[in-house]
Write a protein that holds these residues in place. Structure first.
Motif, PDB file in Angstrom:
ATOM      1  N   GLY A  41       0.838  -1.190   0.000  1.00 51.05           N
ATOM      2  CA  GLY A  41       0.000   0.000   0.000  1.00 51.05           C
ATOM      3  C   GLY A  41       0.874   1.242   0.000  1.00 51.05           C
ATOM      4  O   GLY A  41       2.047   1.201   0.378  1.00 51.05           O
ATOM      5  N   GLY A  42       0.279   2.344  -0.389  1.00 51.37           N
ATOM      6  CA  GLY A  42       1.039   3.586  -0.442  1.00 51.37           C
ATOM      7  C   GLY A  42       1.064   4.325   0.869  1.00 51.37           C
ATOM      8  O   GLY A  42       1.863   5.242   1.059  1.00 51.37           O
ATOM      9  N   ALA A  64      -7.621   3.535   1.488  1.00 44.15           N
ATOM     10  CA  ALA A  64      -9.037   3.268   1.205  1.00 44.15           C
ATOM     11  C   ALA A  64      -9.272   2.015   0.379  1.00 44.15           C
ATOM     12  O   ALA A  64     -10.344   1.842  -0.186  1.00 44.15           O
ATOM     13  CB  ALA A  64      -9.699   4.478   0.523  1.00 44.15           C
ATOM     14  N   CYS A  65      -8.295   1.121   0.326  1.00 44.43           N
ATOM     15  CA  CYS A  65      -8.513  -0.123  -0.408  1.00 44.43           C
ATOM     16  C   CYS A  65      -7.969  -1.301   0.386  1.00 44.43           C
ATOM     17  O   CYS A  65      -7.231  -1.137   1.358  1.00 44.43           O
ATOM     18  CB  CYS A  65      -7.897  -0.067  -1.799  1.00 44.43           C
ATOM     19  SG  CYS A  65      -6.097  -0.118  -1.825  1.00 44.43           S
ATOM     20  N   VAL A  66      -8.371  -2.490  -0.057  1.00 41.66           N
ATOM     21  CA  VAL A  66      -7.899  -3.740   0.534  1.00 41.66           C
ATOM     22  C   VAL A  66      -7.230  -4.545  -0.562  1.00 41.66           C
ATOM     23  O   VAL A  66      -7.786  -4.690  -1.662  1.00 41.66           O
ATOM     24  CB  VAL A  66      -9.064  -4.540   1.146  1.00 41.66           C
ATOM     25  CG1 VAL A  66      -8.601  -5.913   1.624  1.00 41.66           C
ATOM     26  CG2 VAL A  66      -9.704  -3.768   2.298  1.00 41.66           C
ATOM     27  N   THR A  67      -6.050  -5.051  -0.299  1.00 43.34           N
ATOM     28  CA  THR A  67      -5.379  -5.919  -1.256  1.00 43.34           C
ATOM     29  C   THR A  67      -5.381  -7.348  -0.726  1.00 43.34           C
ATOM     30  O   THR A  67      -5.313  -7.572   0.482  1.00 43.34           O
ATOM     31  CB  THR A  67      -3.929  -5.464  -1.512  1.00 43.34           C
ATOM     32  OG1 THR A  67      -3.238  -5.338  -0.262  1.00 43.34           O
ATOM     33  CG2 THR A  67      -3.919  -4.128  -2.231  1.00 43.34           C
ATOM     34  N   VAL A  68      -5.491  -8.303  -1.652  1.00 44.65           N
ATOM     35  CA  VAL A  68      -5.537  -9.718  -1.288  1.00 44.65           C
ATOM     36  C   VAL A  68      -4.382 -10.428  -1.977  1.00 44.65           C
ATOM     37  O   VAL A  68      -4.261 -10.388  -3.208  1.00 44.65           O
ATOM     38  CB  VAL A  68      -6.880 -10.359  -1.686  1.00 44.65           C
ATOM     39  CG1 VAL A  68      -6.925 -11.821  -1.246  1.00 44.65           C
ATOM     40  CG2 VAL A  68      -8.048  -9.585  -1.066  1.00 44.65           C
ATOM     41  N   GLU A  89     -11.778  -1.988  -3.976  1.00 40.42           N
ATOM     42  CA  GLU A  89     -11.959  -0.544  -3.842  1.00 40.42           C
ATOM     43  C   GLU A  89     -13.432  -0.214  -3.647  1.00 40.42           C
ATOM     44  O   GLU A  89     -14.303  -0.914  -4.142  1.00 40.42           O
ATOM     45  CB  GLU A  89     -11.418   0.168  -5.078  1.00 40.42           C
ATOM     46  CG  GLU A  89      -9.928  -0.056  -5.294  1.00 40.42           C
ATOM     47  CD  GLU A  89      -9.421   0.599  -6.562  1.00 40.42           C
ATOM     48  OE1 GLU A  89      -8.381   1.289  -6.483  1.00 40.42           O
ATOM     49  OE2 GLU A  89     -10.066   0.436  -7.618  1.00 40.42           O
ATOM     50  N   GLY A  90     -13.693   0.850  -2.931  1.00 41.24           N
ATOM     51  CA  GLY A  90     -15.072   1.268  -2.685  1.00 41.24           C
ATOM     52  C   GLY A  90     -15.201   2.128  -1.444  1.00 41.24           C
ATOM     53  O   GLY A  90     -15.998   3.079  -1.424  1.00 41.24           O
ATOM     54  N   HIS A  91     -14.446   1.822  -0.414  1.00 41.83           N
ATOM     55  CA  HIS A  91     -14.468   2.670   0.779  1.00 41.83           C
ATOM     56  C   HIS A  91     -14.010   4.079   0.417  1.00 41.83           C
ATOM     57  O   HIS A  91     -13.135   4.261  -0.422  1.00 41.83           O
ATOM     58  CB  HIS A  91     -13.566   2.093   1.871  1.00 41.83           C
ATOM     59  CG  HIS A  91     -14.162   0.944   2.615  1.00 41.83           C
ATOM     60  ND1 HIS A  91     -15.104   1.113   3.617  1.00 41.83           N
ATOM     61  CD2 HIS A  91     -13.948  -0.400   2.513  1.00 41.83           C
ATOM     62  CE1 HIS A  91     -15.435  -0.082   4.111  1.00 41.83           C
ATOM     63  NE2 HIS A  91     -14.762  -1.008   3.445  1.00 41.83           N
ATOM     64  N   VAL A  95      -9.483   2.157   5.508  1.00 41.10           N
ATOM     65  CA  VAL A  95     -10.071   0.868   5.893  1.00 41.10           C
ATOM     66  C   VAL A  95      -9.374   0.435   7.177  1.00 41.10           C
ATOM     67  O   VAL A  95      -8.146   0.322   7.229  1.00 41.10           O
ATOM     68  CB  VAL A  95      -9.891  -0.193   4.791  1.00 41.10           C
ATOM     69  CG1 VAL A  95     -10.586  -1.491   5.194  1.00 41.10           C
ATOM     70  CG2 VAL A  95     -10.458   0.315   3.473  1.00 41.10           C
ATOM     71  N   LYS A  96     -10.158   0.177   8.220  1.00 42.56           N
ATOM     72  CA  LYS A  96      -9.580  -0.059   9.546  1.00 42.56           C
ATOM     73  C   LYS A  96      -9.674  -1.502  10.013  1.00 42.56           C
ATOM     74  O   LYS A  96      -9.023  -1.875  10.985  1.00 42.56           O
ATOM     75  CB  LYS A  96     -10.252   0.861  10.562  1.00 42.56           C
ATOM     76  CG  LYS A  96     -10.012   2.325  10.261  1.00 42.56           C
ATOM     77  CD  LYS A  96     -10.452   3.227  11.394  1.00 42.56           C
ATOM     78  CE  LYS A  96      -9.999   4.658  11.137  1.00 42.56           C
ATOM     79  NZ  LYS A  96     -10.317   5.562  12.257  1.00 42.56           N
ATOM     80  N   GLY A  97     -10.471  -2.318   9.344  1.00 38.99           N
ATOM     81  CA  GLY A  97     -10.600  -3.698   9.773  1.00 38.99           C
ATOM     82  C   GLY A  97     -10.933  -4.602   8.610  1.00 38.99           C
ATOM     83  O   GLY A  97     -11.571  -4.191   7.629  1.00 38.99           O
ATOM     84  N   VAL A  98     -10.509  -5.863   8.709  1.00 38.65           N
ATOM     85  CA  VAL A  98     -10.780  -6.855   7.671  1.00 38.65           C
ATOM     86  C   VAL A  98     -10.882  -8.213   8.344  1.00 38.65           C
ATOM     87  O   VAL A  98     -10.124  -8.522   9.260  1.00 38.65           O
ATOM     88  CB  VAL A  98      -9.679  -6.825   6.589  1.00 38.65           C
ATOM     89  CG1 VAL A  98      -8.311  -7.114   7.196  1.00 38.65           C
ATOM     90  CG2 VAL A  98      -9.973  -7.770   5.461  1.00 38.65           C
TER      91      VAL A  98
END
Length: 350
Positions: A41-42, A64-68, A89-91, A95-98
């Protein structure tokens, strides 16, 4: 942040430098870096979680994204490259939790934009050409009035619990006969900022949460009442576990622990070990049943005077299931503002 599961996959950590590092135990019990996704992430990475089968790692961050990601496949070099399979992407902001559900078929994410997203997994990663693994957003859940800081799935049912800066816990279920629509079925108010929440492993009849005032709450949970809106009821509470916010908690996964224990990490730089005495059946007040209790067994100045941000248990030295009656040892990982990941060998107490 730090995350670890069974012996099938390594301990991983993430931080403000935007990178994810995997760690493994080598000869003589010496731990060292064994690869990892690297830059994932950046901006600051806040949380990560392994899928139940250890085949995918989800990473959430402030961009604001999640990578898998998928680690090197079986038989490959452990230090080989990790493969990015999806970017969710969408938030609208951090993003604080997964968290993954028990089957690994769904991923839930939450963030500063006050929303919770449910993603459905399509396919599995693999080394063959044509292998696919993607995610489709099936629901965006709204209702929290402030940042959603944490979330956890029930270990047996597709029931989700979230905690927020608004001081509430919310229970979410997929309605029957309504085209798969997800709804909030229960709101538990009166808490200060809820920093973390987690189910007792196994039956999931107890839920723990920790808050901005350093308290840890124990809740009885009846999954059969989730859709009826009465799954959660107060069971016990421990005030002053930390002198300041309690940021993170995790239940000890070692089988046979009685009573079950959990660890917490707080702004005071300490870790706390607690035992949860939960009446059989998950309900308080049954005929002749002793009341539920939370007892602090030990405090460890793990990262003091800096803050301790995250704590996670990992099975150690016990590949596969433990033999009946075998307690085994548990390894606890903690991460703090001192930029260190510390490992603690904490066998279960008699």
């Amino acid at each position: 942040g730090a995350g670890g599961g069974g012996d099938r996959f390594p301990l991983v950590s993430c931080g403000a430098d935007g990178s994810v590092v995997a760690w493994a135990e080598g000869p003589g019990g010496v731990w060292g870096a064994c690869g990892g996704p690297g830059k994932a992430g950046g901006r600051t990475l806040r949380a990560l979680a392994w899928a139940p089968d250890g085949g995918l790692l989800a990473v959430a961050g402030y961009d604001a994204c999640v990578t898998v990601w998928a680690p090197p496949y079986a038989g490959a070099d452990a230090d080989g490259p990790w493969e990015l399979w999806a970017t969710l992407e969408g938030h609208e902001s951090e993003v604080k939790g997964v968290a993954w559900n028990a089957s690994g078929s769904m991923l839930a994410t939450c963030g500063r934009d006050k929303t919770v997203w449910i993603w459905e997994r399509v396919g599995d990663p693999g080394p063959k050409e044509g292998d696919i693994c993607d995610f489709e957003c099936v629901e965006v859940l709204q209702g929290h009035e402030a940042d959603v800081k944490c979330l956890t799935w029930h270990p047996r049912e597709d029931v989700l619990v979230t905690g927020s800066y608004d001081g509430s816990l919310r229970v979410w279920c997929e309605e029957e006969g309504c085209g798969g629509e997800w709804v909030c079925t229960q709101v538990i108010k009166g808490e200060h900022t809820v920093w973390d929440v987690g189910f007792e492993p196994g039956r999931g009849l107890a839920l723990a949460s920790c808050n901005d005032e350093g308290a840890v709450a124990l809740w009885a949970f009846d999954p059969s009442r989730a859709r009826a809106g009465s799954a959660v009821s107060p069971a016990a509470r421990a005030e002053g576990v930390h002198s300041g916010p309690a940021y993170s908690l995790d239940w000890d996964p070692v089988p046979g622990a009685a009573p079950p224990r959990l660890a917490t990490a707080g702004a005071d730089g300490n870790l706390a070990l607690l035992r949860a005495f939960v009446p059989d059946g998950g309900e308080e007040g049954g005929a002749g049943a002793p009341p539920a209790r939370l007892v602090v067994d030990r405090r460890i100045p793990a990262h003091a005077p800096r803050e301790a941000n995250c704590v996670r248990w990992r099975r150690a030295g016990l590949p596969g299931a433990a033999a009946p009656g075998e307690e085994g040892a548990a390894l606890l990982a903690s991460a703090g503002d001192d930029e260190l990941v510390r490992l603690w060998d904490l066998p279960a107490c008699p």
